[in-house]
Design a protein around this motif. Structure first.
Motif: not given
Length: 250
Positions: A100-105, A133-137, A154-161, A188-192
């Motif tokens: 897995t990997g990720n990018f967050v801003i 992002t994910a690679e899953l066997p 990949s999966l996208n998440a929008f949040s606040g805190g 969150s929402s995504g598709r693999i």
């Protein structure tokens, strides 16, 4: 008139010039720390994340900040500890080969309670966008034999805190920012998916395994046919925010 001008220059103008020069020289010898903070979250490095934050005061007790985090695709850090905490055989089986990997801003607004932006305790509301992002066997049982179906996506998440923390001055330019605790809530929402030929028996075995992998926190909808499988993910996104950032002021 000329004698008066000469006396004026000697008595007023020349002392003012010397005073101005002395003031400029003195100002050049005074260290100016600057209005910018650039920090790196040190514990995040152990999780294979590069987490940087830029902060700038915009008022007596207020500053704005921007946090950017990036992790290249790699094996899940502390995998065994994660499996022990979850204590679920199905999940443990699936994350063995997970990459897995990720990018967050995350833009952030800070209010310092001590009266000076950049120093002391603060309260920081923020919003966050994250892409994972994910690679899953994906492992499934087929007539008593374990088979692997490769999934990726990949999966996208929008949040606040809101986070509370405190920032210390260690030296003239070195600062320590302790992100004591923060909580994030969002969606969150995504598709693999994966593409590979599947006969009817393999399709059913894969469906059975995907049913076992469902949970009440993230809604999972899948479609399996002779050409492969698609899994849509949609649900809540709840995370904690902790950190210890070391930075410089310039």
């Amino acid at each position: 008139m000329m004698p008066f001008i000469k006396h004026f220059v000697r008595a007023v103008y020349l002392p003012l010039c010397f005073a101005s020069i002395a003031t400029v020289a003195q100002a050049q010898t005074v260290d100016y720390d600057g209005d910018n903070y650039l920090k790196i979250n040190v514990p995040a490095l152990a999780l294979k994340n590069i987490s940087l934050q830029y902060e700038r005061p915009v008022g007596q007790q207020i500053s704005v900040a921007l946090n950017v985090r990036y992790a290249p695709t790699s094996d899940l850090p502390f995998k065994q500890a994660f499996k022990n905490i979850i204590d679920d055989d199905e999940v443990s089986k699936q994350i063995d080969g997970l990459r897995t990997g990720n990018f967050v801003i995350a833009p952030e607004f800070r209010y310092y309670t001590g009266g000076q932006a950049g120093r002391g305790f603060y309260i920081a509301p923020y919003v966050r966008y994250a892409r994972y992002t994910a690679e899953l066997p994906f492992r499934y049982d087929y007539n008593g034999t374990e088979k692997i179906f490769p999934l990726s996506g990949s999966l996208n998440a929008f949040s606040g805190g809101v986070m509370i923390g405190t920032q210390f001055k260690l030296s003239r330019l070195l600062y320590l920012d302790w992100w004591i605790i923060g909580g994030t809530y969002g969606t969150s929402s995504g598709r693999i998916d994966g593409r590979a030929p599947l006969d009817e028996n393999e399709q059913q075995a894969l469906r059975n395994e995907l049913d076992e992998f469902k949970n009440g926190f993230i809604d999972t909808k899948y479609q399996v046919d002779q050409n492969g499988a698609t899994v849509d993910l949609d649900g809540k996104w709840v995370t904690a925010r902790l950190g210890l950032a070391l930075g410089i002021r310039f």
